[in-house]
Structure formats: structure tokens, C-alpha cells
Design a protein around this motif. Sequence first.
Motif, PDB file in Angstrom:
ATOM      1  N   ALA A   1     -42.377 -27.254 -67.941  1.00 15.62           N
ATOM      2  CA  ALA A   1     -43.576 -26.733 -67.222  1.00 15.62           C
ATOM      3  C   ALA A   1     -44.776 -26.938 -67.752  1.00 15.62           C
ATOM      4  CB  ALA A   1     -43.364 -25.145 -66.689  1.00 15.62           C
ATOM      5  N   VAL A   2     -45.930 -26.865 -67.187  1.00 16.90           N
ATOM      6  CA  VAL A   2     -47.161 -27.226 -67.872  1.00 16.90           C
ATOM      7  C   VAL A   2     -48.148 -26.184 -67.746  1.00 16.90           C
ATOM      8  CG1 VAL A   2     -49.564 -28.671 -68.062  1.00 16.90           C
ATOM      9  CG2 VAL A   2     -47.108 -29.764 -67.158  1.00 16.90           C
ATOM     10  N   ALA A   3     -48.821 -25.591 -68.805  1.00 13.86           N
ATOM     11  CA  ALA A   3     -49.776 -24.554 -68.709  1.00 13.86           C
ATOM     12  C   ALA A   3     -51.196 -24.884 -67.940  1.00 13.86           C
ATOM     13  CB  ALA A   3     -50.202 -24.001 -70.077  1.00 13.86           C
ATOM     14  N   CYS A   4     -51.448 -23.896 -67.329  1.00 14.26           N
ATOM     15  CA  CYS A   4     -52.546 -24.315 -66.253  1.00 14.26           C
ATOM     16  C   CYS A   4     -53.677 -23.069 -66.321  1.00 14.26           C
ATOM     17  CB  CYS A   4     -52.285 -24.479 -65.048  1.00 14.26           C
ATOM     18  SG  CYS A   4     -53.676 -25.048 -63.798  1.00 14.26           S
ATOM     19  N   ALA A   5     -54.900 -23.553 -66.975  1.00 14.14           N
ATOM     20  CA  ALA A   5     -55.853 -22.120 -66.908  1.00 14.14           C
ATOM     21  C   ALA A   5     -56.787 -22.329 -65.632  1.00 14.14           C
ATOM     22  CB  ALA A   5     -56.419 -22.256 -68.099  1.00 14.14           C
ATOM     23  N   ARG A   6     -57.936 -22.550 -65.995  1.00 16.20           N
ATOM     24  CA  ARG A   6     -59.188 -22.581 -64.870  1.00 16.20           C
ATOM     25  C   ARG A   6     -59.228 -24.227 -64.593  1.00 16.20           C
ATOM     26  NH1 ARG A   6     -62.222 -17.998 -63.846  1.00 16.20           N
ATOM     27  NH2 ARG A   6     -61.117 -16.227 -64.301  1.00 16.20           N
ATOM     28  N   SER A   7     -58.957 -25.041 -65.525  1.00 17.35           N
ATOM     29  CA  SER A   7     -59.172 -26.317 -65.537  1.00 17.35           C
ATOM     30  C   SER A   7     -58.051 -27.000 -64.689  1.00 17.35           C
ATOM     31  CB  SER A   7     -59.269 -27.046 -66.780  1.00 17.35           C
ATOM     32  OG  SER A   7     -58.733 -28.515 -66.912  1.00 17.35           O
ATOM     33  N   PRO A   8     -58.287 -28.001 -63.512  1.00 11.71           N
ATOM     34  CA  PRO A   8     -57.309 -28.737 -62.938  1.00 11.71           C
ATOM     35  C   PRO A   8     -56.363 -29.544 -63.631  1.00 11.71           C
ATOM     36  CG  PRO A   8     -59.402 -29.837 -62.518  1.00 11.71           C
ATOM     37  CD  PRO A   8     -59.779 -28.622 -63.707  1.00 11.71           C
ATOM     38  N   VAL A   9     -56.368 -29.934 -65.074  1.00 14.43           N
ATOM     39  CA  VAL A   9     -55.695 -30.742 -65.495  1.00 14.43           C
ATOM     40  C   VAL A   9     -54.253 -30.372 -65.530  1.00 14.43           C
ATOM     41  CG1 VAL A   9     -55.266 -31.762 -67.986  1.00 14.43           C
ATOM     42  CG2 VAL A   9     -57.660 -31.435 -67.421  1.00 14.43           C
ATOM     43  N   GLY A  10     -53.989 -29.239 -65.898  1.00  9.77           N
ATOM     44  CA  GLY A  10     -52.683 -28.827 -65.924  1.00  9.77           C
ATOM     45  C   GLY A  10     -51.987 -28.920 -64.481  1.00  9.77           C
ATOM     46  N   ALA A  11     -52.601 -28.351 -63.461  1.00 15.48           N
ATOM     47  CA  ALA A  11     -52.148 -28.707 -62.137  1.00 15.48           C
ATOM     48  C   ALA A  11     -51.902 -30.111 -61.813  1.00 15.48           C
ATOM     49  CB  ALA A  11     -53.119 -27.744 -60.980  1.00 15.48           C
ATOM     50  N   VAL A  12     -52.669 -31.153 -61.963  1.00 20.99           N
ATOM     51  CA  VAL A  12     -52.564 -32.277 -61.687  1.00 20.99           C
ATOM     52  C   VAL A  12     -51.448 -32.915 -62.663  1.00 20.99           C
ATOM     53  CG1 VAL A  12     -53.489 -34.795 -62.304  1.00 20.99           C
ATOM     54  CG2 VAL A  12     -55.252 -32.885 -61.497  1.00 20.99           C
ATOM     55  N   ALA A  13     -50.983 -32.647 -63.833  1.00 20.52           N
ATOM     56  CA  ALA A  13     -50.060 -33.124 -64.811  1.00 20.52           C
ATOM     57  C   ALA A  13     -48.868 -32.583 -63.969  1.00 20.52           C
ATOM     58  CB  ALA A  13     -50.224 -32.808 -66.045  1.00 20.52           C
ATOM     59  N   SER A  14     -48.514 -31.252 -63.876  1.00 23.98           N
ATOM     60  CA  SER A  14     -47.380 -30.778 -63.429  1.00 23.98           C
ATOM     61  C   SER A  14     -46.892 -31.253 -62.006  1.00 23.98           C
ATOM     62  CB  SER A  14     -47.649 -29.317 -63.374  1.00 23.98           C
ATOM     63  OG  SER A  14     -48.592 -28.856 -62.739  1.00 23.98           O
ATOM     64  N   GLY A  15     -48.185 -31.503 -61.010  1.00 22.70           N
ATOM     65  CA  GLY A  15     -47.718 -31.651 -59.859  1.00 22.70           C
ATOM     66  C   GLY A  15     -47.329 -33.246 -59.747  1.00 22.70           C
ATOM     67  N   ARG A  16     -48.128 -34.166 -60.323  1.00 21.55           N
ATOM     68  CA  ARG A  16     -47.840 -35.565 -60.747  1.00 21.55           C
ATOM     69  C   ARG A  16     -46.035 -35.784 -60.898  1.00 21.55           C
ATOM     70  NH1 ARG A  16     -51.176 -36.628 -64.249  1.00 21.55           N
ATOM     71  NH2 ARG A  16     -49.713 -37.125 -66.174  1.00 21.55           N
ATOM     72  N   HIS A  17     -45.677 -34.705 -61.996  1.00 21.63           N
ATOM     73  CA  HIS A  17     -44.340 -35.079 -62.348  1.00 21.63           C
ATOM     74  C   HIS A  17     -43.445 -34.169 -61.627  1.00 21.63           C
ATOM     75  CE1 HIS A  17     -45.132 -37.866 -65.457  1.00 21.63           C
ATOM     76  NE2 HIS A  17     -46.149 -36.914 -66.169  1.00 21.63           N
TER      77      HIS A  17
END
Length: 385
Positions: free
Chosen positions: A176-192
Motif C-alpha cells: 500500500a502507498v500512503a496518500c495525503a492531500r497530494s495525488p502522488v500516492g493515489a497515482v502511484a498506488s493506482g498505477r500498480h
Amino acid sequence: MDDRYLRTGIFLAPFHALGENPTLAMERDMDLLVHLDRLNYHEAWVGEHHSGGFEIISCPEMFIAAAAERTRHIRLGTGVVSLPYHNPFTLASRMQQLDHMTRGRAMFGVGPGALVHDAAKIGIDAAAQRPRMNEALDVIMELMQGRSVTKKTDWFELNAAQVQLPSYTQPMMEMAVACARSPVGAVASGRHGIGMLSIGGTSDDALKAHANNWNIYTQNAEQNGKVADRKKWRIVTFAHVADTREQARKDVEFGLQKYCQYFTDVATFPIIPPGITDPLEYLTTEGIACIGTPDDCIRHFERLWKGSDGGFGAVLLLAHNWADWGATQRSYELMARFVHPHFQRNSNALRQLSYDIATSHSDGYKAQSAAAVMGEIEKHKAKTA
């Protein structure tokens, strides 16, 4: 809602006031995991921090290995390993070992690193943390699946790197990837196609941001041929409960002020804005925390569920030590006994149905029982006359 099953757990940074004995504080963190294991909590995620004084676990893998020997059921995740701080090959190798040592109970949570203080101490610029996380994660996903990787960046080099151990968990350990307000975590976790850990509060605005990040997750998952499964989504919140609201509020007087001060002085984002004179009232009215009774906690979790715009897989309590140890244990127990069943396929529904049926037929059953007893008495009298 009858089919809803919300897993429960904690996100253990941990947070310990500066005056406490650090050895005993870490031992109490271990005792907490044992306590949660007995109470049927599903998950505990353990953080990595190296500075600031409050968050004193620096190696979550080491802590998890010890916790796995003392617990039986609860799953144990790194919450999270800061990828820019580690060579991805040696990190993947360590996690594969942990997967075997825990017999598949370990989970691999990753992120860019929450404390800028940590990054600065090893010469990493804050602007580089998220790009480096993505570089490392892309490589780790390959390594965890047993593939050979050759890659050179400005901060690591791999030459036909391949881990020695296959995953104990098949096809690979949960990530799992930590995701706060920034979309970076959402992009990374969704990509994988791996899990997403939503941190950063549960105010109305924060819930909107989390729901938006899940949409970003879904888009990136679809673009990369992955399935967006809401069961992989975890939302982190605050809660402390007691038998009464008054008792819960009294409990958190123990440590709330020091906790808020740490977030103001050290952590990246203050939990209490400047000018707020009553942190407890602010946290509860803004929906950031539940400080009250089990019924209040049920309403708080329902609000999170509604705010997610479709549901999620697990609610994680950010372990905070606002209350002393006894009250903290009691809070987790009350939630396990009276809050969790409501969100786990309404696990008392069949008991209630059975009780209601028995109640509705009570008079008839009692009359039948009394008649049966009297009948046996009369038979006995007739036999012995």
C-alpha cells in the motif's frame, strides 16, 4: 449495508511525549498490538521516523518481527517505510524475509517520508522525496515478483538485481502507498493496483480530498490494466471512547495538549490551526476526531463511510496516546465490543433475530414447558399410587 464488512486496525507512528521512558514506551506499543490481537482488530501499521523526538520507532520491520512472535492473528504492516531513505534492492530483500518470518502476516506500506527533518539529515531535498518514491516503487514492484532489475538513477544503481527468496504470500505480499492531500500516492498506488492509505485528517474537506484521490486511483488503475478494489482502501482517523462523553473528554486531558504542541512545533502540518483555544472542541466539531461514547464512534465511522462516496475496506485509528494506558486499553476494548459489530455485516443481527423470535413466542413456549412439567408430575404420581 448488511453485506458491509469494514476491517479495523491502527496506524502506529507512534507518538510519545518527551518526558516518558522510551524503552517502556516502545514496550507499551508492543503490549498494545498484543491487546488488539486479542480484541480481533485486523491490522496494525507501524511507522518509520528518525527525528523530532516523539515518533521513536525507526525500523518498523524490526518491530513487526518481534510483534509477530507475540501475536497470533493481527496483520502487521510498515506504516510506512520511507522509500527515498533506502536502496530498493536491500529493502525488497528485507521485506521478503519478513514475509516468511511472519508466515504471510506482514504488509508492505510505503511513502515518500513524512518528516522533512528526517530527509534533511541524510541530505535529501524535500522536492526530491516524491519522485524518488516513485522511482523506488517501480523497481520494488518488479523485485517483489522475483524479476531481475537493472536500473541506474541519480541515487541508486542496480545491476541484474534479484531477490533470493520467493514471496511467502502468493502471488506477493500485500502493499500500500500512503496518500495525503497530494495525488502522488493515489497515482502511484493506482498505477500498480496496490492499496491506498488515506491520511491527513477526516474533516469534511479532507474526506472530499480522499474521495477525489480514490477517483484518481481508479483512473490510473484502469489506464494500467489494474482493478480498482475499494477493499484495498484504508482511511486513517482519530478516536477515543469511554462509557460517557464526559469521561472520554476527561481521559484525553492526559496527553492531548502535548500531542498538539508536537504537531505545531515539529510535524509537517499542524493538527490545530493557530488561534484555537479548545483543541478538543475543534477536533470533534470539525470531524477530525471522535471523543465520546461507542455510539458517537458509530456515527463517526458512518460519516467516513458516507464521505468516501462508495465505501472503503478498513478504518485505521491513528494511535495517539491522548489518554493514559488504562483508559487507552479501555477505549480500544469498547470499540471492539460495541462499534465494530455494527460495521462487520451487522454481526449481531442473527442474535437479535433469534432473541426477537424467542420473545414473540415466549408466552406459548412457557405454557408448553409448564404443561410438560405438570404432565410428568402427574405420570409419576399415577405410577407410584
